[in-house]
Write a protein that holds these residues in place. Structure first.
Motif, PDB file in Angstrom:
ATOM      1  N   ARG A   1     -13.529  -2.911 -17.614  1.00 40.67           N
ATOM      2  CA  ARG A   1     -12.209  -2.748 -16.538  1.00 40.67           C
ATOM      3  C   ARG A   1     -12.754  -2.102 -15.558  1.00 40.67           C
ATOM      4  O   ARG A   1     -13.859  -1.244 -15.445  1.00 40.67           O
ATOM      5  N   GLY A   2     -11.753  -2.205 -14.214  1.00 37.02           N
ATOM      6  CA  GLY A   2     -12.385  -1.747 -12.970  1.00 37.02           C
ATOM      7  C   GLY A   2     -12.503  -0.075 -12.982  1.00 37.02           C
ATOM      8  O   GLY A   2     -13.336   0.037 -12.447  1.00 37.02           O
ATOM      9  N   GLU A   3     -11.636   0.600 -13.734  1.00 37.77           N
ATOM     10  CA  GLU A   3     -11.734   2.000 -13.571  1.00 37.77           C
ATOM     11  C   GLU A   3     -13.201   2.735 -14.299  1.00 37.77           C
ATOM     12  O   GLU A   3     -13.464   3.650 -14.322  1.00 37.77           O
ATOM     13  N   SER A   4     -14.022   1.627 -14.775  1.00 41.91           N
ATOM     14  CA  SER A   4     -15.406   2.079 -15.597  1.00 41.91           C
ATOM     15  C   SER A   4     -16.626   1.545 -14.519  1.00 41.91           C
ATOM     16  O   SER A   4     -17.463   2.221 -14.831  1.00 41.91           O
ATOM     17  N   LEU A   5     -16.237   1.026 -13.243  1.00 40.36           N
ATOM     18  CA  LEU A   5     -17.388   0.509 -12.363  1.00 40.36           C
ATOM     19  C   LEU A   5     -17.638   1.521 -11.154  1.00 40.36           C
ATOM     20  O   LEU A   5     -16.609   2.196 -10.838  1.00 40.36           O
ATOM     21  N   THR A   6     -18.812   1.659 -10.887  1.00 36.99           N
ATOM     22  CA  THR A   6     -19.182   2.579  -9.579  1.00 36.99           C
ATOM     23  C   THR A   6     -18.882   1.565  -8.241  1.00 36.99           C
ATOM     24  O   THR A   6     -18.876   0.270  -8.589  1.00 36.99           O
ATOM     25  N   VAL A   7     -19.194   2.100  -7.027  1.00 37.90           N
ATOM     26  CA  VAL A   7     -19.002   1.414  -5.980  1.00 37.90           C
ATOM     27  C   VAL A   7     -20.370   0.374  -6.116  1.00 37.90           C
ATOM     28  O   VAL A   7     -20.204  -0.695  -5.356  1.00 37.90           O
ATOM     29  N   THR A   8     -21.282   0.734  -6.532  1.00 35.29           N
ATOM     30  CA  THR A   8     -22.485  -0.145  -6.474  1.00 35.29           C
ATOM     31  C   THR A   8     -22.304  -1.364  -7.577  1.00 35.29           C
ATOM     32  O   THR A   8     -22.691  -2.440  -6.943  1.00 35.29           O
ATOM     33  N   GLU A   9     -21.461  -1.348  -8.295  1.00 29.48           N
ATOM     34  CA  GLU A   9     -21.326  -2.198  -9.358  1.00 29.48           C
ATOM     35  C   GLU A   9     -20.273  -3.216  -8.671  1.00 29.48           C
ATOM     36  O   GLU A   9     -20.572  -4.511  -8.717  1.00 29.48           O
ATOM     37  N   PHE A  10     -19.292  -2.782  -7.877  1.00 29.29           N
ATOM     38  CA  PHE A  10     -18.384  -3.615  -7.191  1.00 29.29           C
ATOM     39  C   PHE A  10     -18.972  -4.345  -6.151  1.00 29.29           C
ATOM     40  O   PHE A  10     -18.916  -5.700  -6.057  1.00 29.29           O
ATOM     41  N   THR A  11     -20.241  -3.761  -5.637  1.00 32.64           N
ATOM     42  CA  THR A  11     -20.807  -4.539  -4.575  1.00 32.64           C
ATOM     43  C   THR A  11     -21.534  -5.693  -5.296  1.00 32.64           C
ATOM     44  O   THR A  11     -21.874  -6.483  -4.629  1.00 32.64           O
ATOM     45  N   ALA A  12     -22.183  -5.310  -6.305  1.00 35.37           N
ATOM     46  CA  ALA A  12     -23.136  -6.353  -7.006  1.00 35.37           C
ATOM     47  C   ALA A  12     -22.227  -7.588  -7.447  1.00 35.37           C
ATOM     48  O   ALA A  12     -22.701  -8.697  -7.198  1.00 35.37           O
ATOM     49  N   ILE A  13     -20.838  -7.444  -7.785  1.00 38.42           N
ATOM     50  CA  ILE A  13     -20.028  -8.561  -7.943  1.00 38.42           C
ATOM     51  C   ILE A  13     -19.813  -9.283  -6.684  1.00 38.42           C
ATOM     52  O   ILE A  13     -19.634 -10.401  -6.837  1.00 38.42           O
ATOM     53  N   ALA A  14     -19.424  -8.503  -5.608  1.00 36.31           N
ATOM     54  CA  ALA A  14     -19.111  -9.316  -4.480  1.00 36.31           C
ATOM     55  C   ALA A  14     -20.546 -10.087  -3.969  1.00 36.31           C
ATOM     56  O   ALA A  14     -20.237 -11.304  -3.547  1.00 36.31           O
ATOM     57  N   GLU A  15     -21.422  -9.554  -4.349  1.00 38.24           N
ATOM     58  CA  GLU A  15     -22.893 -10.227  -3.754  1.00 38.24           C
ATOM     59  C   GLU A  15     -23.093 -11.642  -4.803  1.00 38.24           C
ATOM     60  O   GLU A  15     -23.244 -12.623  -4.227  1.00 38.24           O
TER      61      GLU A  15
END
Length: 331
Positions: free
Chosen positions: A261-275
């Protein structure tokens, strides 16, 4: 400094009657404004951007320490009166003060030297969008100290896994290292609000997360992940990716579990998803100012990408801003 009697006298002269509708709660305790300046680590080389100066309590304290202060005030009466207050109280520093009579969410440039620090008593209902807009628009801001509702302070400074970790937490972390910097009681304001306040310190990262996608693409993933925060990322990102299957493919390519779930992700992991999403769509990487330095056209895109575009008056709020921050606030 403005003490309780000074604040009330000045408000009476100006015909200002603090109202809950406008969220006007003025700081009346000199020790509190001194504490804010000290906690913000404002020094003699700093150019400070202040938002919502009100009657000028914090402005005067900042001018006693900083090299230059630029204050952004939307209220007509308060904006008209503040330069005269500075001239009367600190005539020797009046030349180092500028007043910008504008909505903070519409500010894209400032007179004088660029700001190195942001110190603000932010309206609660628009605190997050104002903060993110200014961080995006003025990359020279190295240190920020904001006073916001205590609950908003918790959200801004929350770490992954926290129940209050959400959109403000991730987006603030894109720009800065964020932490709580103290609590502010209700009795330092006139009139006293019905909520407690908190200080949040944000120190600009030397570089945002290294990435070949634009910041707004990362923030789109963040928005989608928390729009339905109880859902797994596979379900929450289905609309963003085009389908649940596509979302799962992107998540696996990014090295993130589709069941997370989103509440477990760091900003770096969100960046990796966008990439990963950009790679799978075959989107070419941006170039120039839209590349990995993270500035990505802040002045042109900040209002579109942040959660809400309400004015800095507590009387106005957008659904996104209200969702993240709705409570009463001191001004």
């Amino acid at each position: 400094m403005l003490g309780p009697a000074d604040v009330r006298r000045l408000a009476d002269v100006l015909g200002v009657r603090p109202t809950k509708q406008r969220g006007q709660n003025f700081v009346i305790d000199p020790n509190t404004v001194r504490r804010i300046v000290r906690t913000a680590e404002v020094g003699p080389d700093d150019t400070v951007l202040e938002v919502g100066p009100g009657l000028g309590s914090l402005t005067l304290a900042l001018l006693q320490t900083a090299r230059h202060v630029t204050a952004v005030e939307i209220d007509d009466t308060l904006a008209a009166a503040l330069p005269a207050t500075v001239e009367a109280r600190l005539p020797q520093r009046a030349g180092d003060f500028r007043l910008v009579h504008e909505d903070a969410l519409r500010v894209t440039e400032l007179p004088g030297p660029p700001p190195t620090a942001l110190v603000a008593n932010l309206p609660y209902n628009v605190a997050v969008p104002v903060l993110l807009h200014l961080l995006a628009t003025f990359p020279g801001i190295e240190r920020t100290l904001v006073m916001v509702q205590s609950e908003v302070a918790d959200r801004l400074a929350a770490a992954p896994g926290s129940k209050v970790y959400g959109v403000p937490s991730v987006k603030a972390a894109w720009y800065c290292d964020v932490k709580r910097a103290g609590a502010i009681g209700r009795n330092v304001f006139w009139p006293a609000p019905n909520v407690d306040s908190g200080l949040v310190s944000l120190v600009r990262r030397p570089h945002p997360p290294r990435t070949d996608v634009r910041r707004e693409e990362v923030f789109a993933v963040v928005d989608a992940a928390f729009a339905q925060r109880r859902k797994t990322l596979r379900a929450a990102l289905a609309g963003w990716a085009g389908s649940g299957a596509a979302a799962e493919e992107v998540l696996r390519a990014a090295g993130v579990s589709p069941q997370a779930r989103g509440e477990s992700l760091t900003v770096t992991e969100f960046t990796a998803i966008a990439e990963a999403g950009a790679r799978l769509r075959g989107t070419p990487p941006p170039s120039g100012p839209h590349g990995s330095d993270g500035t990505d056209g802040a002045r042109q895109t900040a209002r579109a990408q942040e959660p809400g575009t309400a004015r800095t008056s507590a009387a106005t709020r957008t659904p996104a801003a209200a969702h993240e921050t709705d409570r009463e606030r001191p001004a």
